[in-house]
Design an enzyme around this catalytic site. Structure first.
Site, mmCIF file in Angstrom:
data_model
loop_
_atom_site.group_PDB
_atom_site.id
_atom_site.type_symbol
_atom_site.label_atom_id
_atom_site.label_comp_id
_atom_site.label_asym_id
_atom_site.label_seq_id
_atom_site.Cartn_x
_atom_site.Cartn_y
_atom_site.Cartn_z
ATOM 1 N N SER A 121 21.610 13.932 4.478
ATOM 2 C CA SER A 121 21.692 13.202 3.214
ATOM 3 C C SER A 121 23.033 12.448 3.148
ATOM 4 C CB SER A 121 21.517 14.171 2.039
ATOM 5 O OG SER A 121 21.272 13.478 0.854
ATOM 6 N N ASP A 150 10.411 10.909 0.720
ATOM 7 C CA ASP A 150 11.746 11.280 0.243
ATOM 8 C C ASP A 150 12.091 10.492 -1.016
ATOM 9 O OD1 ASP A 150 14.453 11.905 -0.082
ATOM 10 O OD2 ASP A 150 14.822 11.963 2.060
ATOM 11 N N HIS A 166 12.589 14.888 0.927
ATOM 12 C CA HIS A 166 14.002 15.112 1.239
ATOM 13 C C HIS A 166 14.289 16.506 1.788
ATOM 14 C CE1 HIS A 166 18.068 13.569 0.969
ATOM 15 N NE2 HIS A 166 18.484 14.675 0.400
#
Length: 705
Positions: free
Chosen positions: A557, A642, A677
């Site tokens: 991330s 995501d 995600h």
């Protein structure tokens, strides 16, 4: 517009896998270029791969599938090894297991797993742990129809009779709230879609408050009130946040007396409250929002307790009477300290417990309300993590906390604050021949370019460590004030037992060393995060801790942004890099306020509509700074659904890297077409992703068993 020119190449690569490869691997997919001009502040950027953000375009899906096929082809010779890694990771996990129960409102709550089930059962027992078990949620059964399934949260009504829970079946973190009777298992027809997953019951056992997300940006921005048994269409809007830099949430105080609406941005907070016994009353403002004023609240007896940065950079603890909540009435209890960051607090009838952070490590401080006497818990290790756990009951002298280190499996501990006795309720069980004495953890300090000392935590297996000879796996994050605290991982043993040194770089942008550590790694100081990480690697190289030719970095991330920046700046330091769901196209994303979560991040990265921030962000943006140079071997992963970092950022980045890099090192993109995600939702299923990452790295150092 359909991008047809790519389809034939995609089909060639995919069809390759249906044949037996002989000797030569297929050529990697080459994404077609369709230049798009992006202009602002008199500057024009050309984005050749902007077309990849068309999720519904079949050509985009074909490209992602072709990249997956290529990754599978390149990694095919490791498939047996991946299976071995997966099997050994699973073999260390106790399949039939149970969490430590906690008591609240007359019931003990816990979850447990059975055999090979991917998901837990959520259970409770009334009165004592010998009572009959009631299974509230049979998640293995509920998840059968879905490739992804996640319980976002659950909450029980005050009379203990109704369960509200939320589920996500797409991996976009858009939860649907449902209700069931805990008396007869009746499922209510009420269903509330597109929520954050949190549910807050009023004390009347029929009213719940919940937060919904904006349909486009996914920002939580409205709080509604629902009365069980009525149409969701008739739910009353009790609050709408108009400022799209704020996130909205709802909860009940530990005392169960107040329902709170929280509003939070990076640098400002605001809370509103009502009496939980009066759900139809109007919410009152606790303290109106002000720029750079952050606070959080809880309630006990006649006071609200406030953790705040009001005239306190590292935060302090204050209290105020329930009828005088503005900051002018706040009374200091624990002052600001330059060398101690006040993280959180927990209130009991006889004790106040405070979570603090000093010198990069978490501490737990206990104060007796009556005597004022204080003491800290002693954890006895050089590097560790400790935290205040679930403590829903006021009238208890028992503090439950969690503890872990790089060598100590995660433990749940009850601590008698009166007698100072500790009872280990449960320590993570590692099956097989694990012995913590075989491993050694260290805490080291690298020196950044500006002289700042940056902590490093590392662990290795003693009998396999040879100074200057071991490969290194190092990870980092350094954003949002989120600290990279160390923890035990049975999965990590698959690297340690093959001779790896595993390290965490506690770079600026986190909050390990206090608030200034965060402020020195954000906005116009963001590059400190990247140079700190490279400094940590150089330190371990220069001190001959590891083999400098076998350094591997991992980040996910915002940590994936870190990976993108370090390989642009110092690709020579790394043998390989894994970037998981990486945030790499920061300028384009932060200029598009329709992309989920963008507006809430301006105080973290800056708003590029301001030229000063645009220029600075552009100077480090991984996607914009790809250049013609050698790059290390790279594995990039993403999820089609995501909602945090859109899949097209890593897809575009890989396409540009493949076009410009001058080396022949492997560059792989793996898109999970079903998940978002957080990756896979099952407790074992997600280990397939780890097995791929480990096999990628181990293969590069010639380890295949």
């Amino acid at each position: 517009m359909k991008i047809k020119s790519f389809v034939s190449l995609a089909l060639v690569v995919i069809s390759f896998l249906s044949c037996k490869p002989k000797v030569k691997l297929p050529e990697p997919p080459i994404a077609q270029k369709f230049p798009k001009e992006l202009s602002i502040h008199g500057d024009t950027r050309i984005d050749n791969y902007y077309w990849l953000n068309q999720r519904e375009d079949s050509s985009v899906i074909d490209y992602l599938k072709a990249e997956n096929a290529y990754t599978n082809a390149v990694m095919k010779h490791t498939e047996t090894f991946q299976t071995k890694l997966f099997d050994e990771m699973v073999a260390r996990i106790k399949k039939t297991d149970e969490s430590v129960p906690y008591k609240t409102n007359g019931y003990y709550y816990y979850n447990r797993t059975e055999g090979d089930a991917e998901y837990p059962l959520y259970c409770r027992k009334k009165g004592n742990l010998k009572a009959e078990e009631q299974i509230m949620l049979n998640v293995p059964e509920m998840a059968k129809a879905y490739s992804f399934y996640n319980i976002g949260g659950y909450s029980v009504s005050e009379n203990n009779e109704i369960l509200a829970y939320s589920e996500d079946t797409l991996s976009r973190r858009k939860y649907t709230i449902k209700f069931k009777s805990l008396v007869d298992d009746k499922v209510y027809p009420d269903e509330i879609a597109n929520t954050t997953g949190g549910i807050t019951w009023a004390n009347d056992n029929k009213t719940v408050f919940y937060t919904v997300k904006h349909p486009e940006t996914l920002l939580p921005y409205k709080v509604f009130k629902h009365i069980l048994g009525t149409s969701v269409k008739d739910d009353e809007l009790v609050y709408e946040e108009k400022d799209n830099t704020f996130y909205t949430f709802c909860y009940k105080t530990k005392s169960r007396k107040y329902i709170i609406i929280g509003l939070s941005s990076t640098l400002s907070s605001e809370y509103r409250y009502i009496n939980a016994n009066k759900p139809n009353s109007k919410f009152k403002i606790f303290q109106a929002r002000e720029k750079d004023l952050e606070y959080s609240i809880d309630h006990y007896q006649d006071h609200f307790y406030i953790r705040t940065n009001y005239k306190a950079k590292n935060f302090r603890l204050m209290k105020t009477p329930v009828n005088k909540t503005e900051k002018e009435n706040w009374i200091e209890m624990i002052p600001n300290r330059d060398d101690v960051f006040l993280s959180n607090f927990e209130i009991f009838k006889n004790y106040l417990v405070v979570g603090e952070r000093k010198n990069g490590l978490n501490q737990i401080r206990i104060r007796n309300w009556k005597t004022g006497e204080e003491h800290y818990l002693d954890f006895g290790e050089e590097t560790y993590d400790a935290w205040i756990s679930t403590n829903p009951e006021f009238d208890s002298d028992m503090l439950r906390y969690g503890y872990t280190s790089l060598t100590t499996p995660t433990s749940k501990i009850d601590y008698n604050m009166n007698t100072k006795e500790k009872t280990i309720l449960k320590q993570q069980e590692v099956l097989g021949d694990f012995n913590k004495d075989n491993y050694e953890a260290k805490r080291l300090w690298a020196t950044a370019a500006d002289g700042t000392k940056v902590p490093i935590s590392l662990v290795y297996r003693k009998d396999m460590y040879k100074k200057g000879k071991n490969p290194l796996w190092i990870s980092g994050y350094g954003s949002y004030g989120s600290s990279s605290d160390v923890y035990f991982s049975s999965v990590r043993l698959s690297l340690l037992d093959r001779g790896f040194v595993v390290a965490t770089a506690h770079v600026r942008g986190g909050q390990e060393m206090g608030r200034y550590w965060y402020e020195d790694g954000k906005l116009l100081k963001k590059k400190n995060t990247f140079t700190d990480f490279n400094a940590c690697v150089e330190y371990l190289d220069n001190q001959n801790f590891v083999d400098r030719t076998k350094v591997f970095a991992w980040g996910g991330s915002a940590g994936g942004l870190l990976m993108g920046a370090i390989v642009n700046m110092r690709p020579d330091l790394y043998k390989g890099v894994i970037a998981a769901v990486p945030f790499v196209d920061i300028v384009t994303t932060m200029l598009d306020e329709t992309i989920p979560l963008t507006t809430g991040e301006f105080d973290e990265w800056g708003n590029p509509k301001n030229k000063e921030y645009y220029d600075y962000m552009l100077s480090y943006s991984p996607y914009d700074n790809v250049k013609a140079q050698n790059y290390p071997a790279m594995l990039v992963t993403t999820g089609l659904h995501d909602s945090q970092v859109q899949y097209w950022e890593p897809a575009k980045w890989v396409a540009k890297l493949r076009d410009m890099k001058t080396d022949k090192n492997p560059l792989l993109l793996k898109t999970n077409m079903d998940f978002g995600h957080g990756g896979a939702s099952g407790r074992f299923e997600r280990l397939h992703e780890v097995s791929l990452e480990y096999a990628f790295v181990l293969d590069l150092v010639g380890i295949n068993r």
